[in-house]
Design a protein around this motif. Structure first.
Motif, PDB file in Angstrom:
ATOM      1  N   SER A 179      58.660  87.776  73.937  1.00 38.40           N
ATOM      2  CA  SER A 179      57.469  86.724  74.084  1.00 38.40           C
ATOM      3  C   SER A 179      57.096  87.043  74.714  1.00 38.40           C
ATOM      4  CB  SER A 179      58.882  85.778  74.200  1.00 38.40           C
ATOM      5  OG  SER A 179      58.524  84.708  75.580  1.00 38.40           O
ATOM      6  N   ASN A 180      55.866  86.878  74.112  1.00 35.51           N
ATOM      7  CA  ASN A 180      54.952  87.114  74.906  1.00 35.51           C
ATOM      8  C   ASN A 180      54.565  86.686  76.165  1.00 35.51           C
ATOM      9  OD1 ASN A 180      53.612  87.339  72.506  1.00 35.51           O
ATOM     10  ND2 ASN A 180      51.872  86.177  71.664  1.00 35.51           N
ATOM     11  N   LYS A 181      54.921  85.462  76.508  1.00 38.96           N
ATOM     12  CA  LYS A 181      55.585  85.064  77.877  1.00 38.96           C
ATOM     13  C   LYS A 181      55.732  86.249  78.989  1.00 38.96           C
ATOM     14  CE  LYS A 181      55.306  79.439  78.121  1.00 38.96           C
ATOM     15  NZ  LYS A 181      55.773  78.632  78.524  1.00 38.96           N
ATOM     16  N   GLN A 182      57.244  86.160  78.488  1.00 41.33           N
ATOM     17  CA  GLN A 182      58.344  87.790  79.070  1.00 41.33           C
ATOM     18  C   GLN A 182      56.923  88.744  79.261  1.00 41.33           C
ATOM     19  OE1 GLN A 182      61.100  87.849  76.369  1.00 41.33           O
ATOM     20  NE2 GLN A 182      62.571  86.744  77.785  1.00 41.33           N
ATOM     21  N   ILE A 183      56.558  88.963  78.235  1.00 42.06           N
ATOM     22  CA  ILE A 183      55.382  89.869  78.610  1.00 42.06           C
ATOM     23  C   ILE A 183      54.385  90.060  79.270  1.00 42.06           C
ATOM     24  CG2 ILE A 183      54.246  91.792  76.971  1.00 42.06           C
ATOM     25  CD1 ILE A 183      55.798  91.308  74.803  1.00 42.06           C
ATOM     26  N   ALA A 184      53.737  89.221  79.299  1.00 47.22           N
ATOM     27  CA  ALA A 184      52.663  89.003  80.053  1.00 47.22           C
ATOM     28  C   ALA A 184      53.149  88.786  81.523  1.00 47.22           C
ATOM     29  CB  ALA A 184      52.553  87.285  80.345  1.00 47.22           C
ATOM     30  N   ALA A 185      54.631  88.709  82.130  1.00 52.42           N
ATOM     31  CA  ALA A 185      55.044  88.319  83.514  1.00 52.42           C
ATOM     32  C   ALA A 185      55.696  90.081  83.755  1.00 52.42           C
ATOM     33  CB  ALA A 185      55.790  87.230  83.343  1.00 52.42           C
ATOM     34  N   ASN A 186      56.248  90.417  82.655  1.00 50.19           N
ATOM     35  CA  ASN A 186      56.801  92.295  82.342  1.00 50.19           C
ATOM     36  C   ASN A 186      55.091  93.088  83.645  1.00 50.19           C
ATOM     37  OD1 ASN A 186      59.198  91.271  82.762  1.00 50.19           O
ATOM     38  ND2 ASN A 186      59.496  92.028  80.283  1.00 50.19           N
ATOM     39  N   LEU A 187      54.249  92.758  82.206  1.00 47.75           N
ATOM     40  CA  LEU A 187      52.627  94.009  82.775  1.00 47.75           C
ATOM     41  C   LEU A 187      51.975  93.549  83.676  1.00 47.75           C
ATOM     42  CD1 LEU A 187      52.147  94.558  78.804  1.00 47.75           C
ATOM     43  CD2 LEU A 187      53.767  95.645  80.468  1.00 47.75           C
ATOM     44  N   HIS A 188      52.390  91.593  84.537  1.00 50.49           N
ATOM     45  CA  HIS A 188      50.792  91.538  85.128  1.00 50.49           C
ATOM     46  C   HIS A 188      49.991  91.096  84.316  1.00 50.49           C
ATOM     47  CE1 HIS A 188      54.028  92.250  88.133  1.00 50.49           C
ATOM     48  NE2 HIS A 188      54.448  93.744  87.675  1.00 50.49           N
ATOM     49  N   VAL A 189      50.009  90.069  83.241  1.00 47.67           N
ATOM     50  CA  VAL A 189      48.797  89.848  82.710  1.00 47.67           C
ATOM     51  C   VAL A 189      48.881  88.576  82.902  1.00 47.67           C
ATOM     52  CG1 VAL A 189      47.741  92.564  81.896  1.00 47.67           C
ATOM     53  CG2 VAL A 189      49.463  90.868  80.546  1.00 47.67           C
ATOM     54  N   SER A 190      47.581  88.075  81.813  1.00 45.52           N
ATOM     55  CA  SER A 190      48.027  86.690  81.202  1.00 45.52           C
ATOM     56  C   SER A 190      48.335  86.476  80.395  1.00 45.52           C
ATOM     57  CB  SER A 190      46.359  85.402  81.777  1.00 45.52           C
ATOM     58  OG  SER A 190      45.486  86.359  80.550  1.00 45.52           O
TER      59      SER A 190
END
Length: 138
Positions: free
Chosen positions: A93-104
């Motif tokens: 999901s977008n939240k997981q992607i943000a956490a994995n890539l260290h972005v908002s």
């Protein structure tokens, strides 16, 4: 006094060693078949592990996935957008992607929107289908 204790302890140790040796001899005679079976099984186990390591160790590594750099250049997809696309392909999901890539999460939304524009897609599944057709994701 200390010398007598040391001699007594040494005699006890020698006696214990002799009894253990005799017990080992008796066990070896009584259970000789089981010992031979164990040694044979251990030998076959070692042989199997050695053969398995030799056979499986020769696998040829798959070539590294390059992500079709020509198509990436033609579409103007940035390396960060490729990373987002791979995360989408992994089903995150977008939240997981943000956490994995260290972005908002908003940055991820922007990258996803730009990917949709560049790939001419309206939803994630359509974008993934087009990206797979172009060889952008494995």
């Amino acid at each position: 006094m200390g010398k007598q204790v040391a001699i007594y302890g040494l005699l006890l140790a020698v006696g214990t060693l002799a009894l253990q040796w005799l017990d080992y001899q008796r066990m070896a005679r009584v259970h000789a078949g089981a010992i031979y079976d164990f040694l044979l099984a251990a030998g076959f186990l070692a042989l199997g592990l050695w053969i398995g390591a030799r056979v499986l160790g020769r696998r040829v590594a798959a070539p590294a996935f390059d992500g079709n750099p020509r198509a990436l250049a033609e579409l103007g997809i940035s390396p960060r957008e490729v990373a987002v696309l791979r995360e989408i392909a992994a089903g995150h999901s977008n939240k997981q992607i943000a956490a994995n890539l260290h972005v908002s999460p908003n940055t991820v939304k922007t990258h996803v929107a730009r990917l949709f524009e560049k790939l001419g897609a309206r939803r994630r599944t359509e974008a993934l289908r087009k990206a797979r057709e172009l060889g952008l994701v494995p």
